[in-house]
Design an enzyme around this catalytic site. Structure first.
Site, PDB file in Angstrom:
ATOM      1  N   GLY A  46       0.852  -1.101   0.012  1.00 59.78           N
ATOM      2  CA  GLY A  46      -0.032  -0.058  -0.081  1.00 59.78           C
ATOM      3  C   GLY A  46       0.836   1.432  -0.007  1.00 59.78           C
ATOM      4  N   ARG A 331      10.165 -24.250   2.518  1.00 59.79           N
ATOM      5  CA  ARG A 331       9.553 -23.945   3.823  1.00 59.79           C
ATOM      6  C   ARG A 331       8.407 -24.932   4.432  1.00 59.79           C
ATOM      7  NH1 ARG A 331       8.642 -17.357   4.136  1.00 59.79           N
ATOM      8  NH2 ARG A 331      10.937 -16.964   4.296  1.00 59.79           N
TER       9      ARG A 331
HETATM   10  C1  LIG Z   1       8.099 -11.826  11.253  1.00 60.72           C
HETATM   11  C2  LIG Z   1       7.952 -11.808   9.660  1.00 60.72           C
HETATM   12  C3  LIG Z   1       9.091 -11.748   8.895  1.00 60.72           C
HETATM   13  C4  LIG Z   1       9.056 -11.701   7.496  1.00 60.72           C
HETATM   14  N1  LIG Z   1      10.432 -11.654   6.785  1.00 60.72           N
HETATM   15  C5  LIG Z   1      10.204 -11.762   5.414  1.00 60.72           C
HETATM   16  C6  LIG Z   1      11.335 -11.595   4.614  1.00 60.72           C
HETATM   17  O1  LIG Z   1      12.648 -11.514   5.116  1.00 60.72           O
HETATM   18  N2  LIG Z   1      11.165 -11.339   3.465  1.00 60.72           N
HETATM   19  C7  LIG Z   1      10.013 -11.566   2.648  1.00 60.72           C
HETATM   20  O2  LIG Z   1       9.854 -11.327   1.222  1.00 60.72           O
HETATM   21  N3  LIG Z   1       8.921 -11.337   3.392  1.00 60.72           N
HETATM   22  C8  LIG Z   1       8.776 -11.599   4.703  1.00 60.72           C
HETATM   23  N4  LIG Z   1       7.664 -11.592   5.486  1.00 60.72           N
HETATM   24  C9  LIG Z   1       6.416 -11.483   4.987  1.00 60.72           C
HETATM   25  C10 LIG Z   1       6.174  -9.990   4.544  1.00 60.72           C
HETATM   26  O3  LIG Z   1       6.437  -9.104   5.765  1.00 60.72           O
HETATM   27  C11 LIG Z   1       4.763  -9.679   4.578  1.00 60.72           C
HETATM   28  O4  LIG Z   1       4.194 -10.570   3.549  1.00 60.72           O
HETATM   29  C12 LIG Z   1       4.478  -8.251   3.762  1.00 60.72           C
HETATM   30  O5  LIG Z   1       5.280  -7.211   4.410  1.00 60.72           O
HETATM   31  C13 LIG Z   1       3.252  -7.873   3.677  1.00 60.72           C
HETATM   32  O6  LIG Z   1       3.232  -6.653   3.075  1.00 60.72           O
HETATM   33  P1  LIG Z   1       1.859  -5.719   2.792  1.00 60.72           P
HETATM   34  O7  LIG Z   1       1.958  -4.544   2.382  1.00 60.72           O
HETATM   35  O8  LIG Z   1       0.698  -6.666   1.936  1.00 60.72           O
HETATM   36  O9  LIG Z   1       0.807  -5.751   4.078  1.00 60.72           O
HETATM   37  P2  LIG Z   1       1.261  -5.061   5.699  1.00 60.72           P
HETATM   38  O10 LIG Z   1       2.781  -4.682   5.816  1.00 60.72           O
HETATM   39  O11 LIG Z   1       0.646  -6.165   6.519  1.00 60.72           O
HETATM   40  O12 LIG Z   1       0.526  -3.863   5.827  1.00 60.72           O
HETATM   41  C14 LIG Z   1      -0.902  -3.871   5.910  1.00 60.72           C
HETATM   42  C15 LIG Z   1      -1.381  -2.468   5.967  1.00 60.72           C
HETATM   43  O13 LIG Z   1      -2.883  -2.397   5.725  1.00 60.72           O
HETATM   44  C16 LIG Z   1      -3.340  -1.669   7.028  1.00 60.72           C
HETATM   45  N5  LIG Z   1      -4.616  -2.149   7.305  1.00 60.72           N
HETATM   46  C17 LIG Z   1      -5.074  -3.458   7.218  1.00 60.72           C
HETATM   47  N6  LIG Z   1      -6.450  -3.684   7.451  1.00 60.72           N
HETATM   48  C18 LIG Z   1      -6.828  -2.364   7.577  1.00 60.72           C
HETATM   49  C19 LIG Z   1      -8.214  -1.907   7.733  1.00 60.72           C
HETATM   50  N7  LIG Z   1      -9.196  -2.930   7.696  1.00 60.72           N
HETATM   51  N8  LIG Z   1      -8.318  -0.252   7.419  1.00 60.72           N
HETATM   52  C20 LIG Z   1      -7.231   0.334   7.409  1.00 60.72           C
HETATM   53  N9  LIG Z   1      -6.000  -0.086   7.397  1.00 60.72           N
HETATM   54  C21 LIG Z   1      -5.814  -1.481   7.177  1.00 60.72           C
HETATM   55  C22 LIG Z   1      -2.550  -1.702   7.950  1.00 60.72           C
HETATM   56  O14 LIG Z   1      -2.594  -0.816   8.929  1.00 60.72           O
HETATM   57  C23 LIG Z   1      -0.968  -1.986   7.309  1.00 60.72           C
HETATM   58  O15 LIG Z   1      -0.905  -0.341   6.874  1.00 60.72           O
HETATM   59  C24 LIG Z   1       7.864 -11.533   6.919  1.00 60.72           C
HETATM   60  C25 LIG Z   1       6.585 -11.922   7.714  1.00 60.72           C
HETATM   61  C26 LIG Z   1       6.933 -12.068   9.157  1.00 60.72           C
HETATM   62  C27 LIG Z   1       5.412 -12.086   9.855  1.00 60.72           C
END
Ligand SMILES: Cc1cc2nc3c(=O)[nH]c(=O)nc-3n(C[C@H](O)[C@H](O)[C@H](O)COP(=O)(O)OP(=O)(O)OC[C@H]3O[C@@H](n4cnc5c(N)ncnc54)[C@H](O)[C@@H]3O)c2cc1C
Length: 638
Positions: A46, A331
């Protein structure tokens, strides 16, 4: 039935994205400021999308529930981000990254999307370096790489154990620049609670201000969800405590198909559960498997301290079973390996649900300093949590829920089955099929946010030219009323059980029956039990406080209410897919060696579930998966 049109461009795989970009409609720069786009989520998906759309000149509203976009769950990512740069000259290429990802996902992802992801991976690194993301470098200044599971080349770029944080700071700076320029308006501490669909198109959202409780509508020409994964449905997971499914679940109930909900990733290297009151699990990055060796005692019930067990009495089971990939087996395979040895009674630690990740050999070979430089912050984190020094005794690890490959179905343009609703990052059913390879989620989130969505959304706007609509439209009133009613209902129940107690009960049930191994009777039992938990929740949950102030119990209650519905869909999906693939392991479908046995003739499709109304069974729609560029085979890492 929904019509699933993946809109895969014609022509050879390598030219599809280029050709598609040429054929898509563009929005003239001067016209972009006339359009309003809502981006829900400020993580890597996002945040990158909102910043890029702002830079392109659209009017953007960006929402997150944290107090700052910088706190999105993406910040937790430790290990790294993949890209097919081939800096190591070890044989990598766009095709190899594409192939590894398709094979790693056990042939349950769409070829065209995955190939584009591998192509775009090159741009991501350039963009992030230009932003100043401090990737690790070699002595001579070139960017360094390490290896992650499921690959035999080193293609993972990293910033010590803080890759997600550093990448997010890059995206955040780009976002704040647009906030300052006036193209993006940021709404922190604001939760999306419904999607507004008018004439079959996504036209806005209803939100609740988490500090004041105010319920508000926002209209737009297109809506983007980058709201992350739903691993917290299991209660215990490595996800940030706030991560939830509400945005995508409510969009599902408004007509967006939900794809492969049962595809969950259980990560092999997490700190084992230590007690009943634990509410969170901690990941030890997969990067540790570059140097750590995984083992358990050969003998059942061997309780000697690890350092007293001689090498000959240890079973380095991943190296034994998968000599080519060894400790870097993907994994799903590494997790099942750990479960298997623990089920045999060879697990370590007090609970017996643990295996060793041992650095003694690496320390002997490279010296403690090198290991400290590579993983120092991870070792420190481990010691703080367990009070054991991993430089001296092996770490104990066990699999834990980590990532959800399932999510809202999207076409090649990242648009859901609701026109105008786009879904990016972990929230969509991603390019990872039935199992995501390490370091590929950050790659996908940033590919979607920086490069793909900003182009494809222009095609939607340019070709549909949405007419102006504002929040006085009755559809907004109706959605606001539904949100207000649910909030009031939750507060009025005044029952005896906490939200967490329901969540924990649901999580345990899912872990037991829809976790690392699944079978027909277990899934049926879960499907029978979940509605009972849900019913009790709506009669007996206790949500203290009011809706006119910060009320975290109320926030959680809404999210758990959604998890209680989503969990059932996950089990229904897992039950119908009577094959094993990737992280979805049906005990009834395994090879003689206990590996996942796919049934391609029956199940080479994406299962896209359609909401059919309360109390009605969801409708299954299928997107067939066609493999023209890889040979589909039984996955082998031996
Ligand atoms: C501990 C850990 C380590 C990881 N390490 C790695 C790594 O080394 N390499 C890799 O490739 N991946 C890794 N991953 C996976 C990766 O971090 C995630 O898949 C990725 O960061 C998700 O990004 P995103 O932007 O999709 O969502 P997120 O970063 O989860 O962001 C979600 C956003 O949506 C907002 N949001 C959600 N619901 C609502 C709502 N209803 N209303 C308003 N806002 C909302 C939140 O506030 C947030 O801003 C890891 C995951 C974990 C748990």
């Amino acid at each position: 039935m929904i019509r699933l049109d993946a809109r895969i461009p014609a022509g050879p795989l390598e030219r599809q994205w280029d050709r598609h970009r040429f054929e898509m409609k563009l929005v003239n720069p001067a016209n972009r400021r006339r359009y309003q786009i809502i981006v829900v989520g400020s993580g890597l998906g996002g945040g990158a999308a909102a910043a890029t759309l702002g830079e392109l000149g659209y009017n953007v509203k960006c929402f997150c529930f944290q107090d700052s976009p910088r706190r999105a769950h993406s910040i937790a990512a430790q290990g790294g981000i993949n890209a097919a740069k081939n800096y190591q000259n070890d044989g990598d290429s766009v095709y190899r990254l594409f192939y590894d990802t398709i094979k790693g996902g056990d042939f349950r992802a769409r070829e065209a999307n995955v190939y584009r992801l591998a192509q775009v991976s090159l741009n991501i690194i350039d963009q992030c370096v230009a932003q100043g993301v401090p990737f690790a470098r070699e002595y001579g200044g070139l960017l360094a790489n390490r290896s992650f599971g499921g690959a035999q080349v080193s293609r993972t770029f990293y910033a010590r154990g803080q890759t997600g944080q550093q990448l997010l700071l890059g995206a955040y700076q780009a976002l704040e620049r647009q906030v300052a320029a006036g193209t993006v308006t940021m709404y922190p501490r604001t939760e999306m609670l419904d999607l507004v669909v008018i004439d079959g198109r996504a036209r806005g959202i209803v939100t609740r201000d988490l500090v004041t409780g105010k319920i508000e509508s926002h209209a737009a020409d297109a809506v983007v969800l980058g709201t992350g994964g739903y691993g917290n449905v299991f209660y215990l997971s490595t996800n940030a405590k706030g991560s939830n499914a509400t945005a995508i679940w409510r969009a599902y109930k408004r007509g967006a198909a939900f794809a492969n909900p049962c595809f969950t990733q259980i990560h092999p290297t997490c700190i084992p559960v230590s007690g009943e009151y634990q509410s969170k699990l901690t990941l030890m990055s997969e990067s540790l498997r570059n140097d750590g060796r995984v083992w358990v005692p050969k003998a059942k019930g061997d309780k000697r301290p690890p350092n007293e067990i001689p090498d000959a009495e240890r079973d380095y089971y991943l190296e034994r079973k998968y000599p080519s990939f060894g400790n870097l087996a993907p994994r799903d395979i590494a997790s099942r390996g750990a479960k298997e040895v623990c089920d045999e009674g060879r697990g370590v630690g007090e609970s017996g649900l643990g295996v060793y990740l041992d650095f003694a050999d690496a320390i002997l070979r490279l010296g403690e300093n090198t290991i400290r430089e590579r993983y120092g912050n991870l070792f420190e984190m481990y010691e703080r949590i367990t009070d054991e020094n991993p430089y001296k005794v092996p770490m104990r690890i066990y699999p834990a829920v980590h990532y959800t490959m399932g999510g809202l179905w999207v076409d090649y343009n990242l648009m859901s089955t609701i026109p105008g609703l786009h879904v990016i990052g972990e929230a969509n059913f991603s390019d990872h099929g039935a199992n995501r390879l390490g370091a590929s989620a950050l790659m996908q989130g940033l590919a979607d946010g920086y490069f793909i969505l900003p182009t494809t959304i222009g095609d939607y706007i340019g070709s549909s030219r949405p007419e102006k609509i504002d929040v006085t439209h009755p559809a907004f009133r109706e959605a606001e009323a539904a949100v207000e009613q649910q909030t009031k209902r939750l507060l009025d129940i005044d029952g005896k059980r906490t939200v967490d107690s329901f969540h924990r009960e649901l999580g345990r049930l899912l872990w037991d029956h829809c976790g690392m191994a699944r079978n027909d009777s277990g899934l049926r039992a879960a499907i029978a039990k979940i509605p009972e938990i849900r019913e009790e929740f709506w009669l007996n949950v206790n949500v203290p406080g009011s809706d006119a102030e910060l009320n975290q119990a109320l926030e959680k209650a809404g999210r758990v209410a959604d998890f209680l519905e989503l969990a059932e869909l996950m089990c229904v999906d897992a039950l119908h897919r009577t094959e094993s693939c990737g992280g979805h392991f049906r005990e009834e479908s395994q090879t003689l060696d206990g590996e996942a046995l796919r049934k391609d003739a029956e199940f080479a499709y994406v299962a896209a579930w359609e909401y059919a109304g309360e109390g009605r069974a969801p409708v299954l729609n299928k997107e067939p998966l066609v493999f023209d560029n890889v040979t589909v085979s039984q996955r082998s890492y031996e």
